[in-house]
Design an enzyme around this catalytic site. Structure first.
Site, PDB file in Angstrom:
ATOM      1  N   CYS A 120     -10.949 -13.362  17.757  1.00  0.00           N
ATOM      2  CA  CYS A 120     -11.447 -13.784  19.070  1.00  0.00           C
ATOM      3  C   CYS A 120     -10.469 -13.422  20.180  1.00  0.00           C
ATOM      4  O   CYS A 120      -9.260 -13.392  19.970  1.00  0.00           O
ATOM      5  CB  CYS A 120     -11.635 -15.285  19.082  1.00  0.00           C
ATOM      6  SG  CYS A 120     -12.680 -15.860  17.768  1.00  0.00           S
TER       7      CYS A 120
ATOM      8  N   ARG B 110      -9.738  -5.831  18.548  1.00  0.00           N
ATOM      9  CA  ARG B 110      -9.332  -6.955  17.708  1.00  0.00           C
ATOM     10  C   ARG B 110     -10.418  -7.323  16.686  1.00  0.00           C
ATOM     11  O   ARG B 110     -10.144  -8.057  15.743  1.00  0.00           O
ATOM     12  CB  ARG B 110      -9.028  -8.167  18.581  1.00  0.00           C
ATOM     13  CG  ARG B 110      -7.841  -7.935  19.487  1.00  0.00           C
ATOM     14  CD  ARG B 110      -7.693  -9.062  20.463  1.00  0.00           C
ATOM     15  NE  ARG B 110      -7.425 -10.303  19.783  1.00  0.00           N
ATOM     16  CZ  ARG B 110      -6.213 -10.783  19.528  1.00  0.00           C
ATOM     17  NH1 ARG B 110      -5.161 -10.110  19.911  1.00  0.00           N
ATOM     18  NH2 ARG B 110      -6.051 -11.917  18.914  1.00  0.00           N
TER      19      ARG B 110
ATOM     20  N   TRP C  42     -15.273 -13.857  16.943  1.00  0.00           N
ATOM     21  CA  TRP C  42     -15.364 -13.431  15.537  1.00  0.00           C
ATOM     22  C   TRP C  42     -15.799 -14.673  14.773  1.00  0.00           C
ATOM     23  O   TRP C  42     -15.077 -15.667  14.743  1.00  0.00           O
ATOM     24  CB  TRP C  42     -13.997 -12.943  15.082  1.00  0.00           C
ATOM     25  CG  TRP C  42     -13.958 -12.293  13.734  1.00  0.00           C
ATOM     26  CD1 TRP C  42     -14.296 -11.002  13.429  1.00  0.00           C
ATOM     27  CD2 TRP C  42     -13.524 -12.887  12.503  1.00  0.00           C
ATOM     28  NE1 TRP C  42     -14.096 -10.775  12.094  1.00  0.00           N
ATOM     29  CE2 TRP C  42     -13.637 -11.902  11.506  1.00  0.00           C
ATOM     30  CE3 TRP C  42     -13.058 -14.147  12.156  1.00  0.00           C
ATOM     31  CZ2 TRP C  42     -13.292 -12.143  10.179  1.00  0.00           C
ATOM     32  CZ3 TRP C  42     -12.720 -14.398  10.833  1.00  0.00           C
ATOM     33  CH2 TRP C  42     -12.833 -13.388   9.858  1.00  0.00           C
TER      34      TRP C  42
ATOM     35  N   ASN D 198     -10.181 -19.883  21.256  1.00  0.00           N
ATOM     36  CA  ASN D 198      -9.720 -19.211  20.043  1.00  0.00           C
ATOM     37  C   ASN D 198      -9.102 -20.269  19.142  1.00  0.00           C
ATOM     38  O   ASN D 198      -8.408 -21.154  19.642  1.00  0.00           O
ATOM     39  CB  ASN D 198      -8.639 -18.170  20.353  1.00  0.00           C
ATOM     40  CG  ASN D 198      -9.189 -16.964  21.070  1.00  0.00           C
ATOM     41  OD1 ASN D 198     -10.388 -16.822  21.244  1.00  0.00           O
ATOM     42  ND2 ASN D 198      -8.289 -16.081  21.501  1.00  0.00           N
ATOM     43  N   GLY D 199      -9.287 -20.139  17.843  1.00  0.00           N
ATOM     44  CA  GLY D 199      -8.710 -21.124  16.929  1.00  0.00           C
ATOM     45  C   GLY D 199      -9.815 -21.926  16.269  1.00  0.00           C
ATOM     46  O   GLY D 199     -10.999 -21.605  16.395  1.00  0.00           O
TER      47      GLY D 199
ATOM     48  N   GLU E  89      -0.520  -0.388  -0.801  1.00  0.00           N
ATOM     49  CA  GLU E  89      -0.878  -0.072   0.582  1.00  0.00           C
ATOM     50  C   GLU E  89      -1.936   1.039   0.632  1.00  0.00           C
ATOM     51  O   GLU E  89      -2.859   0.984   1.434  1.00  0.00           O
ATOM     52  CB  GLU E  89       0.403   0.304   1.359  1.00  0.00           C
ATOM     53  CG  GLU E  89       0.192   0.859   2.748  1.00  0.00           C
ATOM     54  CD  GLU E  89      -0.603  -0.046   3.682  1.00  0.00           C
ATOM     55  OE1 GLU E  89      -0.863  -1.201   3.346  1.00  0.00           O
ATOM     56  OE2 GLU E  89      -1.002   0.444   4.754  1.00  0.00           O
TER      57      GLU E  89
ATOM     58  N   LYS F 295      -5.648   0.569   2.349  1.00  0.00           N
ATOM     59  CA  LYS F 295      -6.190   1.396   3.443  1.00  0.00           C
ATOM     60  C   LYS F 295      -7.551   1.946   3.053  1.00  0.00           C
ATOM     61  O   LYS F 295      -8.480   1.947   3.847  1.00  0.00           O
ATOM     62  CB  LYS F 295      -5.270   2.583   3.768  1.00  0.00           C
ATOM     63  CG  LYS F 295      -4.041   2.358   4.576  1.00  0.00           C
ATOM     64  CD  LYS F 295      -4.229   1.961   6.005  1.00  0.00           C
ATOM     65  CE  LYS F 295      -4.216   0.459   6.142  1.00  0.00           C
ATOM     66  NZ  LYS F 295      -2.940  -0.159   6.228  1.00  0.00           N
TER      67      LYS F 295
ATOM     68  N   GLU G 215     -10.292  -0.846   3.032  1.00  0.00           N
ATOM     69  CA  GLU G 215     -10.618  -1.384   4.355  1.00  0.00           C
ATOM     70  C   GLU G 215     -11.607  -0.530   5.130  1.00  0.00           C
ATOM     71  O   GLU G 215     -12.486  -1.053   5.789  1.00  0.00           O
ATOM     72  CB  GLU G 215      -9.343  -1.440   5.215  1.00  0.00           C
ATOM     73  CG  GLU G 215      -8.489  -2.628   5.001  1.00  0.00           C
ATOM     74  CD  GLU G 215      -7.320  -2.607   5.968  1.00  0.00           C
ATOM     75  OE1 GLU G 215      -7.170  -3.567   6.712  1.00  0.00           O
ATOM     76  OE2 GLU G 215      -6.550  -1.620   5.983  1.00  0.00           O
TER      77      GLU G 215
ATOM     78  N   HIS H 112      -1.798  -2.181 -20.657  1.00  0.00           N
ATOM     79  CA  HIS H 112      -2.022  -3.581 -21.058  1.00  0.00           C
ATOM     80  C   HIS H 112      -3.404  -4.080 -20.649  1.00  0.00           C
ATOM     81  O   HIS H 112      -3.637  -5.277 -20.631  1.00  0.00           O
ATOM     82  CB  HIS H 112      -0.933  -4.479 -20.458  1.00  0.00           C
ATOM     83  CG  HIS H 112       0.437  -4.147 -20.968  1.00  0.00           C
ATOM     84  ND1 HIS H 112       0.813  -4.362 -22.272  1.00  0.00           N
ATOM     85  CD2 HIS H 112       1.499  -3.573 -20.366  1.00  0.00           C
ATOM     86  CE1 HIS H 112       2.061  -3.951 -22.450  1.00  0.00           C
ATOM     87  NE2 HIS H 112       2.504  -3.457 -21.305  1.00  0.00           N
TER      88      HIS H 112
ATOM     89  N   LYS I 289      -8.520  -7.379  13.814  1.00  0.00           N
ATOM     90  CA  LYS I 289      -7.153  -6.873  13.898  1.00  0.00           C
ATOM     91  C   LYS I 289      -6.123  -7.970  13.674  1.00  0.00           C
ATOM     92  O   LYS I 289      -5.219  -7.815  12.887  1.00  0.00           O
ATOM     93  CB  LYS I 289      -6.941  -6.199  15.272  1.00  0.00           C
ATOM     94  CG  LYS I 289      -5.539  -5.655  15.495  1.00  0.00           C
ATOM     95  CD  LYS I 289      -5.224  -4.530  14.525  1.00  0.00           C
ATOM     96  CE  LYS I 289      -3.841  -3.953  14.710  1.00  0.00           C
ATOM     97  NZ  LYS I 289      -3.438  -3.195  13.493  1.00  0.00           N
TER      98      LYS I 289
HETATM   99  C1  F6R Z   1      -4.280  -3.671   7.035  1.00  0.00           C
HETATM  100  C2  F6R Z   1      -4.054  -4.634   8.045  1.00  0.00           C
HETATM  101  C3  F6R Z   1      -3.887  -6.080   7.675  1.00  0.00           C
HETATM  102  C4  F6R Z   1      -2.643  -6.599   8.389  1.00  0.00           C
HETATM  103  C5  F6R Z   1      -2.475  -8.095   8.148  1.00  0.00           C
HETATM  104  C6  F6R Z   1      -1.232  -8.645   8.817  1.00  0.00           C
HETATM  105  O1  F6R Z   1      -4.446  -2.387   7.507  1.00  0.00           O
HETATM  106  O2  F6R Z   1      -3.972  -4.272   9.179  1.00  0.00           O
HETATM  107  O3  F6R Z   1      -3.781  -6.288   6.303  1.00  0.00           O
HETATM  108  O4  F6R Z   1      -1.536  -5.876   7.924  1.00  0.00           O
HETATM  109  O5  F6R Z   1      -3.599  -8.781   8.634  1.00  0.00           O
HETATM  110  O6  F6R Z   1      -1.244  -8.443  10.195  1.00  0.00           O
HETATM  111  P1  F6R Z   1       0.068  -8.557  11.052  1.00  0.00           P
HETATM  112  O7  F6R Z   1       0.974  -7.450  10.657  1.00  0.00           O
HETATM  113  O8  F6R Z   1      -0.384  -8.450  12.470  1.00  0.00           O
HETATM  114  O9  F6R Z   1       0.671  -9.900  10.737  1.00  0.00           O
END
Ligand code: F6R
Length: 607
Positions: free
Chosen positions: A2, A27, A72, A98-99, A481, A485, A488, A504, A602
């Site tokens: 949000c 976001r 959101w 927000n929250g 990682e 990616k 996602e 295993h 985001k």
């Molecule tokens: C993956 C991604 C999320 C963030 C996670 C933490 O591409 O962007 O997994 O890494 O939500 O976010 P931050 O770094 O802002 O605490």
């Protein structure tokens, strides 16, 4: 997640608000709305994008005070009714929030018992009714009355048709910034919505409220006593936020390509070639304090957590201090034992992730020392920590994190170097690492230049419904990682596994339909890794191997991606970059909206 914007000044509020909301689109959200005070209160809100809101907007919506929101969904689905702003029964009060309110259900029941008709499923609507029903004479008094009844987290902004010159805002656990202009003032939950207008900004603290009028702002607490929060100039380049609003390429793509420059910025002014060490003044720890650290515990979420795993490995290798990383979202729920000799490191791009912030607060509450590895200057996590290292990655707006992850790795390398050099790391090894770090930007360029080939590998991988990403020790967080990616943005199932654990259990899944992306750097584990690749190949599993030139894969039939060599401790960074490009091109190939992956936001500001 949000986002909040607000405007009060000499211009029409509606276009200022919608422009601000467009700058928060990155976001992640599923509905948007604005409320403007002119001759009365006007609210327009829609499920969908800001462009849907603009289409729904009446030609003339006049007024010079207003608030806006991107939502959101948490309580109730994305719909016009559940979108913010929410209003009270009189139609004079509008609120954006927000929250999450923890006692929303109780408050809803209480309001319904009192005869109030609630129209939405949201927790926020109760705020509007509570403000509207307060008997206080000022808007500030009404908001304070309301806050006394609610429990939970909030960044919120309230307007009232009877007080058209002001916005009252309050913060508890969800960021709020006030932007100071010339006879106009702004509110936002994210600097990105402000920088086009001003970089003179005040950050509200938890428990603080503010009144904002065209001529300035005042801050106060819940008992209406004044606080001294002042505005200051933030050191950001407003043009760095522009591409996010206007660029034709997906932002993830632009941000991946920026990595040579962002890594260079993280390193700038921090390397000491002569003594083979790093200087991290922001940590606020002298050599004696650094030497006293007995353990390092890294906390982050998602990709930041995986970067933390890479960091823990670096710290153990270079400083020989026991180190590990844990998902902050788990740590904060398990009543962790906090050790005064452990250095806790919170890692976060946004500096807003609720789970990471709450982990830091828990550590500090129990007397531990927490430092931050954070990108957003002045963010909640940065402010909650005892000291830290800013990443200087520049604004990252794509949901899929790329340049933040690689700068996190560099931040951890600097920390490991400094911790190592006050212990047993020799000056020769220190110099070796400094030289390795200096080479990284040029080497990242080289990996990025291999894009066409990586796009071809991605096109093949994107045809598989499910795949493995495997690695061992330094390579395992890289695999995690890489899988993250790909999941996602391509929505393909990708599971990361330790190469050593394959036999295993998961080997049962290997087949010609399930490819494996293997991370096989040239290091002390190469032979073991190549042996595991043979086990996969023997079961018909297609292989993509991210490795170094000269690594002998024998007779294996595999797609091979070579990355440049550096010091082996720094391998994870260069091995990560091709996986970003593979995920990006797989998602492009499948026709997905790269910057708006489904269901994701985001900054995850809810718990
Ligand atoms: C993956 C991604 C999320 C963030 C996670 C933490 O591409 O962007 O997994 O890494 O939500 O976010 P931050 O770094 O802002 O605490």
């Amino acid at each position: 997640m949000c986002g909040i914007v607000g405007y009060v000044g000499g211009q029409q509020a509606a276009p200022m608000l919608t422009e601000g909301l467009a700058r928060l689109e990155h976001r992640g959200y599923d509905s948007a709305g604005i409320a403007v005070i002119g001759s009365g209160l006007r609210v327009v809100k829609r499920a969908g994008r800001v462009k849907d809101l603009l289409e729904a907007m009446p030609k003339r919506i006049s007024g010079r005070t207003g608030i806006g929101h991107t939502r959101w969904a948490t309580h109730g689905p994305a719909s016009d009714v559940n979108a913010h702003p929410h209003t009270d029964a009189s139609g004079k009060v509008a609120v954006v929030h927000n929250g999450i309110l923890d006692n929303a259900a109780t408050l809803r029941r209480r309001l319904e018992d009192a005869g109030v008709e609630l129209v939405s499923d949201t927790d926020t609507e109760v705020i509007a009714h509570l403000v509207g029903r307060s008997g206080a004479e000022t808007l500030e008094g009404k908001v304070v009355d309301m806050l006394a009844a609610v429990e939970g987290t909030y960044g919120l902004a309230v307007v009232h048709a009877d007080f058209p010159d002001r916005i009252v805002v309050a913060r508890n656990g969800s960021p709020l910034l006030i932007g100071v202009g010339e006879k106009e003032m702004f509110v936002a939950s994210d600097l990105a919505a402000l920088v086009r207008h001003t970089t003179t900004v005040a950050h509200l603290d938890d428990g603080e409220l503010a009144t904002i009028t065209a001529s300035g702002f005042t801050t106060f607490r819940g008992d209406l006593s004044r606080t001294e929060t002042a505005a200051h100039l933030v050191d950001v380049d407003p043009s760095a936020y522009e591409y996010g609003a206007t660029g034709a390429e997906p932002r993830m793509y632009t941000e991946m390509l920026e990595q040579p420059a962002s890594v260079e910025r993280t390193l700038r002014g921090r390397l000491d070639e002569r003594f083979g060490t790093a200087h991290l003044g922001g940590l606020r720890m002298d050599a004696r304090e650094l030497r006293a650290v007995q353990r390092v515990k890294i906390l982050g979420c998602g990709s930041a957590y995986y970067a933390g795993q890479m960091g823990a490995q670096l710290i153990e290798e270079l400083a020989r201090v026991p180190a590990d990383a844990e998902a902050a979202s788990e740590f904060r729920y398990r009543d962790a034992v906090i050790d005064p000799d452990t250095l806790y490191v919170a890692v976060s791009q946004s500096g807003e992730t609720a789970d990471t912030l709450l982990a830091v607060e828990e550590i500090r509450r129990k007397g531990g020392r927490a430092v931050g590895l954070v990108n957003v200057v002045g963010s909640a996590i940065a402010r909650a920590c005892d000291g830290g290292i800013y990443l200087h990655a520049g604004p990252e707006t794509a949901v899929a994190s790329t340049k933040a992850v690689t700068t996190m790795f560099v931040g951890f390398a600097l920390l490991a170097l400094q911790l190592g050099r006050v212990r047993d790391l020799s000056v020769a090894d220190g110099k070796r690492l400094v030289a390795g770090l200096q080479q990284l930007p040029g080497q990242i360029e080289k990996v990025l230049a291999d894009e066409d080939r990586l796009a071809r590998v991605a096109a093949t991988l994107s045809q598989a419904q499910s795949m493995f990403f495997v690695g061992r020790v330094r390579g395992y967080p890289v695999a995690r990682e890489g899988a993250q990616k790909l999941k996602e943005i391509s929505y393909r199932h990708a599971e990361a596994y330790q190469m050593s654990e394959l036999k295993h259990g998961p080997l049962a899944l290997i087949s010609p339909e399930v490819p494996t992306v293997a991370i096989v750097p040239d290091d002390e584990l190469t032979d073991r890794n190549v042996a595991a690749l043979h086990e996969i190949a023997a079961r018909g599993g297609p292989l993509v191997v991210v490795t170094h030139e000269d690594v002998d894969l024998g007779e294996l039939s595999a797609e091979r991606i070579d990355v440049p060599r550096n010091e082996k401790e720094l391998d994870p960074l260069l091995l990560t970059i091709p996986l970003q490009l593979v995920a990006y091109h797989a998602a492009m190939n499948l026709g997905h909206d790269i910057d708006r992956p489904r269901n994701l936001a985001k900054s995850v500001t809810v718990e």
